[in-house]
Design a protein around this motif. Sequence first.
Motif, PDB file in Angstrom:
ATOM      1  N   ASN A  18       0.806  -1.234   0.000  1.00 39.94           N
ATOM      2  CA  ASN A  18       0.000   0.000   0.000  1.00 39.94           C
ATOM      3  C   ASN A  18       0.838   1.282   0.000  1.00 39.94           C
ATOM      4  O   ASN A  18       0.599   2.178  -0.775  1.00 39.94           O
ATOM      5  CB  ASN A  18      -1.007   0.050   1.162  1.00 39.94           C
ATOM      6  CG  ASN A  18      -1.961  -1.136   1.177  1.00 39.94           C
ATOM      7  OD1 ASN A  18      -2.298  -1.679   0.137  1.00 39.94           O
ATOM      8  ND2 ASN A  18      -2.394  -1.544   2.366  1.00 39.94           N
ATOM      9  N   PHE A  23      -3.202   1.725  -2.429  1.00 40.61           N
ATOM     10  CA  PHE A  23      -3.946   0.589  -1.873  1.00 40.61           C
ATOM     11  C   PHE A  23      -4.103  -0.535  -2.903  1.00 40.61           C
ATOM     12  O   PHE A  23      -4.553  -0.310  -4.030  1.00 40.61           O
ATOM     13  CB  PHE A  23      -5.321   1.066  -1.403  1.00 40.61           C
ATOM     14  CG  PHE A  23      -6.139  -0.012  -0.737  1.00 40.61           C
ATOM     15  CD1 PHE A  23      -5.682  -0.634   0.418  1.00 40.61           C
ATOM     16  CD2 PHE A  23      -7.356  -0.403  -1.261  1.00 40.61           C
ATOM     17  CE1 PHE A  23      -6.425  -1.622   1.039  1.00 40.61           C
ATOM     18  CE2 PHE A  23      -8.116  -1.393  -0.646  1.00 40.61           C
ATOM     19  CZ  PHE A  23      -7.646  -2.006   0.499  1.00 40.61           C
ATOM     20  N   ASP A  24      -3.731  -1.736  -2.485  1.00 40.48           N
ATOM     21  CA  ASP A  24      -3.837  -2.954  -3.312  1.00 40.48           C
ATOM     22  C   ASP A  24      -3.016  -2.870  -4.601  1.00 40.48           C
ATOM     23  O   ASP A  24      -3.295  -3.616  -5.550  1.00 40.48           O
ATOM     24  CB  ASP A  24      -5.309  -3.264  -3.654  1.00 40.48           C
ATOM     25  CG  ASP A  24      -6.029  -3.990  -2.514  1.00 40.48           C
ATOM     26  OD1 ASP A  24      -5.388  -4.257  -1.477  1.00 40.48           O
ATOM     27  OD2 ASP A  24      -7.228  -4.283  -2.664  1.00 40.48           O
ATOM     28  N   ASP A 139      -0.305  -7.252  -4.666  1.00 41.35           N
ATOM     29  CA  ASP A 139       0.569  -6.173  -4.168  1.00 41.35           C
ATOM     30  C   ASP A 139       1.489  -6.659  -3.055  1.00 41.35           C
ATOM     31  O   ASP A 139       2.519  -6.049  -2.792  1.00 41.35           O
ATOM     32  CB  ASP A 139      -0.257  -4.966  -3.697  1.00 41.35           C
ATOM     33  CG  ASP A 139      -1.278  -5.310  -2.629  1.00 41.35           C
ATOM     34  OD1 ASP A 139      -1.902  -6.389  -2.716  1.00 41.35           O
ATOM     35  OD2 ASP A 139      -1.462  -4.504  -1.701  1.00 41.35           O
ATOM     36  N   ASN A 140       1.135  -7.760  -2.395  1.00 39.39           N
ATOM     37  CA  ASN A 140       2.001  -8.360  -1.370  1.00 39.39           C
ATOM     38  C   ASN A 140       3.056  -9.259  -1.977  1.00 39.39           C
ATOM     39  O   ASN A 140       4.211  -9.249  -1.557  1.00 39.39           O
ATOM     40  CB  ASN A 140       1.159  -9.291  -0.471  1.00 39.39           C
ATOM     41  CG  ASN A 140       0.790  -8.669   0.826  1.00 39.39           C
ATOM     42  OD1 ASN A 140       1.308  -7.646   1.204  1.00 39.39           O
ATOM     43  ND2 ASN A 140      -0.126  -9.307   1.520  1.00 39.39           N
ATOM     44  N   THR A 183      -5.476  -9.689   8.061  1.00 44.13           N
ATOM     45  CA  THR A 183      -5.844  -8.927   6.861  1.00 44.13           C
ATOM     46  C   THR A 183      -7.351  -9.009   6.641  1.00 44.13           C
ATOM     47  O   THR A 183      -7.985  -8.025   6.254  1.00 44.13           O
ATOM     48  CB  THR A 183      -5.089  -9.492   5.637  1.00 44.13           C
ATOM     49  OG1 THR A 183      -3.691  -9.316   5.874  1.00 44.13           O
ATOM     50  CG2 THR A 183      -5.464  -8.765   4.360  1.00 44.13           C
ATOM     51  N   ARG A 187      -9.816  -5.881   6.139  1.00 36.86           N
ATOM     52  CA  ARG A 187     -10.579  -5.688   4.888  1.00 36.86           C
ATOM     53  C   ARG A 187     -12.077  -5.574   5.144  1.00 36.86           C
ATOM     54  O   ARG A 187     -12.795  -4.915   4.382  1.00 36.86           O
ATOM     55  CB  ARG A 187     -10.268  -6.806   3.884  1.00 36.86           C
ATOM     56  CG  ARG A 187      -8.849  -6.723   3.352  1.00 36.86           C
ATOM     57  CD  ARG A 187      -8.577  -7.686   2.226  1.00 36.86           C
ATOM     58  NE  ARG A 187      -8.937  -7.171   0.922  1.00 36.86           N
ATOM     59  CZ  ARG A 187      -8.188  -6.355   0.173  1.00 36.86           C
ATOM     60  NH1 ARG A 187      -7.028  -5.920   0.623  1.00 36.86           N
ATOM     61  NH2 ARG A 187      -8.596  -5.965  -1.011  1.00 36.86           N
ATOM     62  N   ARG A 233      -9.752   1.739   8.774  1.00 34.15           N
ATOM     63  CA  ARG A 233      -9.255   0.607   9.552  1.00 34.15           C
ATOM     64  C   ARG A 233      -8.736   1.006  10.934  1.00 34.15           C
ATOM     65  O   ARG A 233      -8.316   0.145  11.711  1.00 34.15           O
ATOM     66  CB  ARG A 233      -8.115  -0.062   8.773  1.00 34.15           C
ATOM     67  CG  ARG A 233      -8.568  -0.703   7.486  1.00 34.15           C
ATOM     68  CD  ARG A 233      -7.394  -1.131   6.643  1.00 34.15           C
ATOM     69  NE  ARG A 233      -7.799  -2.103   5.644  1.00 34.15           N
ATOM     70  CZ  ARG A 233      -6.959  -2.713   4.815  1.00 34.15           C
ATOM     71  NH1 ARG A 233      -5.673  -2.448   4.865  1.00 34.15           N
ATOM     72  NH2 ARG A 233      -7.398  -3.589   3.943  1.00 34.15           N
TER      73      ARG A 233
HETATM   74  N1  HSE Z   1      -3.356  -4.391   0.089  1.00 30.37           N
HETATM   75  C1  HSE Z   1      -3.746  -5.383   1.044  1.00 30.37           C
HETATM   76  C2  HSE Z   1      -4.563  -4.740   2.144  1.00 30.37           C
HETATM   77  C3  HSE Z   1      -2.523  -6.034   1.593  1.00 30.37           C
HETATM   78  O1  HSE Z   1      -4.171  -3.692   2.635  1.00 30.37           O
HETATM   79  O2  HSE Z   1      -5.588  -5.299   2.507  1.00 30.37           O
HETATM   80  C4  HSE Z   1      -2.871  -7.176   2.484  1.00 30.37           C
HETATM   81  O3  HSE Z   1      -1.773  -7.713   3.086  1.00 30.37           O
END
Ligand code: HSE
Length: 306
Positions: A18, A23-24, A139-140, A183, A187, A233
């Motif tokens: 991120n 993000f993602d 992205d991870n 995670t 999410r 979050r």
């Molecule tokens: N981009 C993802 C998130 C990474 O922030 O949910 C999850 O590890």
Amino acid sequence: MSVVGRRVAVRVPATSANLGPGFDTLGLALSMYDELTVTATDRPEVTVAVTGVGAGEVALDETNLVASSALATFAAVRQEAPGMHIEAHNSIPHGRGLGSSGAAVVAGIAAAKGLLEGTVSFTEDLLLGIASELEGHPDNVAPALFGGLTIAWTGADGPRHKKLMPHRGVSPLVFIPESTLSTRRARELQPINVPHADAVFNVSRSALLVAAMLQSPELLFHATEDKLHQSYRSSAMPETADTIALLRAHGYPAVVSGAGPSILVLCDGPGDRLEAARLVQGEAAIPWRAEMLAVDFKGATVVPIP
Ligand code: HSE
């Protein structure tokens, strides 16, 4: 051709996804590693030994994430999997937003690739496709596979990536708390829709972030602003939100690392990091382990052990 008797050494970096606005999409490989040796055996089973992070906690059979990812990779390229003995020495903390599950998946894929050297050739797109299917977040896994700064996206033909080499001045500092956060939970806090103005805000910052990471580290503070995930979050990681606010109030480009609860500070020179660490040590409400890391430029490596 049988791979029994082959042995490989695998090293996989931690990652931070991120980077604030990306993000993602954006991810960075960091100089903290899980290191493994994997031996192909003629026994039917998989055995695993773990030292370091995860010892006494993770599965030690074929359900282990490294093992199951290696087995899935053999299946993906239609090769018969051997038995395996895996010895892992892990440093990447679990459940902290530093890519430990992505690293385990990538370790298994890299081990299978190494054991199949000369039999199967893996393209980067194939590696990323297998890793993304197993882990769920391109992205991870992109920075764990390829190193550096990665832009990941999913097109009609599956997940793709572009690797970029950050400016040498970019100096990552990571703050790791005792607590963990899944995670999935992070999410669940994301809204389905976001205001158009917030989307535009993040488009501008993530474009700027690529420029800041490559050419202009002095822009990292402005480039790490985000409206798409961190505030939604923060109820799941209030100390993270408070400590990021503290760091940003003092001019440090701090963001949530991945899905949290660790913090990544993208300092524009190594000197700032000691001051930032002192600030957090002196004023944060909870203890944080500070790690001054480098950008990892290589990504996962696998070499045969003669
Ligand atoms: N981009 C993802 C998130 C990474 O922030 O949910 C999850 O590890």
